[in-house]
Design an enzyme around this catalytic site. Structure first.
Site, PDB file in Angstrom:
ATOM      1  N   GLU A  60       1.486   3.462   3.070  1.00 23.38           N
ATOM      2  CA  GLU A  60       1.961   2.848   4.311  1.00 23.38           C
ATOM      3  C   GLU A  60       3.472   2.684   4.159  1.00 23.38           C
ATOM      4  O   GLU A  60       3.956   1.707   3.583  1.00 23.38           O
ATOM      5  CB  GLU A  60       1.237   1.524   4.544  1.00 23.38           C
ATOM      6  CG  GLU A  60      -0.269   1.734   4.739  1.00 23.38           C
ATOM      7  CD  GLU A  60      -1.066   0.437   4.838  1.00 23.38           C
ATOM      8  OE1 GLU A  60      -0.450  -0.624   5.061  1.00 23.38           O
ATOM      9  OE2 GLU A  60      -2.313   0.507   4.702  1.00 23.38           O
ATOM     10  N   HIS A  77       3.156  -3.406   6.759  1.00 22.59           N
ATOM     11  CA  HIS A  77       2.068  -2.444   6.571  1.00 22.59           C
ATOM     12  C   HIS A  77       2.111  -1.385   7.670  1.00 22.59           C
ATOM     13  O   HIS A  77       2.973  -1.403   8.546  1.00 22.59           O
ATOM     14  CB  HIS A  77       0.718  -3.160   6.611  1.00 22.59           C
ATOM     15  CG  HIS A  77       0.447  -4.043   5.435  1.00 22.59           C
ATOM     16  ND1 HIS A  77      -0.529  -3.779   4.509  1.00 22.59           N
ATOM     17  CD2 HIS A  77       1.032  -5.205   5.040  1.00 22.59           C
ATOM     18  CE1 HIS A  77      -0.548  -4.732   3.592  1.00 22.59           C
ATOM     19  NE2 HIS A  77       0.397  -5.612   3.902  1.00 22.59           N
ATOM     20  N   HIS A 131       0.862  -1.174   0.000  1.00 27.14           N
ATOM     21  CA  HIS A 131       0.000   0.000   0.000  1.00 27.14           C
ATOM     22  C   HIS A 131       0.902   1.227   0.000  1.00 27.14           C
ATOM     23  O   HIS A 131       1.683   1.429   0.934  1.00 27.14           O
ATOM     24  CB  HIS A 131      -0.925   0.001   1.218  1.00 27.14           C
ATOM     25  CG  HIS A 131      -1.937  -1.100   1.192  1.00 27.14           C
ATOM     26  ND1 HIS A 131      -2.348  -1.788   2.317  1.00 27.14           N
ATOM     27  CD2 HIS A 131      -2.637  -1.644   0.149  1.00 27.14           C
ATOM     28  CE1 HIS A 131      -3.242  -2.699   1.976  1.00 27.14           C
ATOM     29  NE2 HIS A 131      -3.431  -2.625   0.670  1.00 27.14           N
ATOM     30  N   GLU A 174       1.677  -5.178  10.892  1.00 28.37           N
ATOM     31  CA  GLU A 174       1.196  -3.789  10.990  1.00 28.37           C
ATOM     32  C   GLU A 174       2.069  -3.109  12.037  1.00 28.37           C
ATOM     33  O   GLU A 174       2.035  -3.468  13.212  1.00 28.37           O
ATOM     34  CB  GLU A 174      -0.270  -3.770  11.408  1.00 28.37           C
ATOM     35  CG  GLU A 174      -1.209  -4.498  10.465  1.00 28.37           C
ATOM     36  CD  GLU A 174      -1.605  -3.656   9.250  1.00 28.37           C
ATOM     37  OE1 GLU A 174      -1.213  -2.459   9.203  1.00 28.37           O
ATOM     38  OE2 GLU A 174      -2.308  -4.180   8.365  1.00 28.37           O
TER      39      GLU A 174
END
Length: 453
Positions: A87, A197, A84, A287
């Site tokens: 990110e 991420h 992404h 994450e």
């Protein structure tokens, strides 16, 4: 030759030798990776797996004692960041990781020597360079998330649970960045992986999707769930706040800083499920920051938070068992099925072109079954120790015996959407088909019948 061209190598060297804590552009990232490869040819090799929609190369740096090619017995590991585009923390963490590993190796630091001597590490700092170019520095908004075609790359992979029709769509329905990764997975036998991420603080593991049969409570459970939970915890427990402070991002508290992907929120076409189901590579999603685009001033502290966890996770590639499968003539064979009792994968794990297999397993006793056309089914029980502390999984080769019958009656373990290879006894052509092909009556059932009649 212009003076500017003569100064360029010096500029690149300065950029790399003083890697600063800031956000590097795509061109700066390419220059840095090029310099590392050029100045450390014995342990570093830069290559591209493809291009983005706008034609930017997707650069991968391989680190290890044999960075240009695979070595039998040395597992392949990868980190992928910036799928992404907005990110962005993962990009910089992976550049810092490269810097740390290379400088550690130069300085003969044991931790770096042990990792690079035992592992081939592939690092793709940005899978979505076009999205990064369009990204806003906001912590929450999604500008730059998608690729240049406006597609979420982490929803564009074939999905094992989304039906055979979608899985069989032509490659033109995949984005070029996704096609590049799929092609990459066909060229290397990756054993372990993680994709980086932002927007939360948790380690998420497969499955991300389900057709119902995998559901246990609210989670979608893989046959290797114990290993995935262990892998996720290795990262979260080596991070100073992921285990205890992950609710600061606004989510509910994730116990131990980990979550099953489906239980958190289901997605279709995710990369980690694709890696596991089709490439037999165990991958988790990391994450790493509440803010998708953290301020540059926070980068030193964020690197300090993640350094130990990034290194500890790589080391887990040495879990379980590794080895080769040899046929009745003592030749390593490709596409031998290597299964572990109680772990019936959607696509059975098979040997690669070197006849190698890798199975990440926690310590314990396991029953292995090895199947290959023209040979007797082999079953052996192995006692598996904990390998990461020694930087090597347990090594065990399987030696097969030919059958004495003229018609091969080797059991064929079929599963939906997986490619299979049938070899006729005494040689002959190889037929590739999927269970879907057979179900659709494409004539390939004849090839199957020749194996079992």
């Amino acid at each position: 030759m212009s003076p500017l061209f003569l100064l360029l190598p010096l500029v690149i060297l300065t950029l790399a030798s003083t890697l600063s804590f800031r956000y590097h552009s795509n061109s700066e990232t390419e220059q840095y990776l090029s310099m590392i490869s050029a100045t450390n040819p014995s342990i570093a090799h830069l290559y591209s797996i493809g291009r983005s929609v706008r034609g930017q190369k997707l650069w991968v740096l391989a680190l290890g004692l044999s960075p240009h090619r695979h070595t039998v017995g040395i597992p392949e590991f990868k980190y992928v960041a910036n799928i992404h585009g907005n990110e962005v923390l993962g990009r910089e963490l992976l550049l810092q990781l490269i810097d740390n590993l290379v400088n550690g190796y130069r300085n003969n630091e044991p931790w770096s020597l042990q990792l690079l001597n035992s592992t081939r590490i592939h690092i793709l700092p940005t899978m979505n360079p076009d999205g990064f170019d369009n990204a806003d520095t906001d912590c929450v908004y999604i500008q730059g998330r998608y690729n240049y075609n406006g597609i979420d790359l982490n929803r564009n992979f074939p999905d094992a649970f989304d039906g055979p029709q979608w899985n069989q769509q032509p490659e033109k329905h995949r984005e070029p960045e996704v096609r590049a990764v799929i092609g990459w997975l066909k060229t290397e036998t990756f054993v372990l992986s993680a994709n980086l991420h932002g927007g939360a603080l948790v380690a998420s593991y497969p499955y991300d999707n389900s057709n119902g049969s995998e559901l246990v409570g609210g989670a979608s459970i893989t046959p290797d769930d114990d290993v995935f939970v262990h892998l996720a915890k290795v990262y979260s427990l080596n991070h100073p706040s992921m285990r205890d402070k992950n609710d600061e991002c606004g989510d509910t508290l994730f116990k131990d800083g980990i979550t099953n992907g489906f239980e958190w929120y289901p997605i279709t076409g995710g990369m980690q499920d694709y890696n596991y189901v089709w490439a037999q590579c165990l991958e988790i999603t990391l994450e790493l920051s509440c803010c998708k685009f953290p301020p540059a001033k926070d980068l030193p502290a964020l690197w300090a938070d993640n350094r130990k966890a990034l290194l500890a996770y790589i080391q887990q590639v040495h879990l379980g068992v590794k080895g080769q499968v040899f046929d009745g003539s003592g030749v390593p064979v490709q596409n031998a099925v290597v299964e572990v009792k109680g772990r019936r994968n959607i696509c059975p794990f098979r040997t690669d072109r070197h006849g190698e297999y890798y199975r990440l397993l926690l310590p314990g006793n396991y029953s292995f079954t090895v199947t290959y056309p023209g040979h007797e089914v082999l079953t052996e029980t192995l006692s598996v120790p904990y390998g990461p502390d020694q930087y090597s999984a347990m090594k065990h080769d399987f030696w097969l015996r030919r059958t004495n019958v003229t018609t091969d009656r080797t059991p064929v373990n079929l599963a939906p959407n997986c490619n299979y290879v049938l070899r006729l006894e005494g040689g002959g052509s190889i037929s590739r088909f999927t269970w879907t092909d057979v179900a659709m009556g494409l004539g390939l059932v004849v090839a199957l019948r020749s194996q079992i009649d």
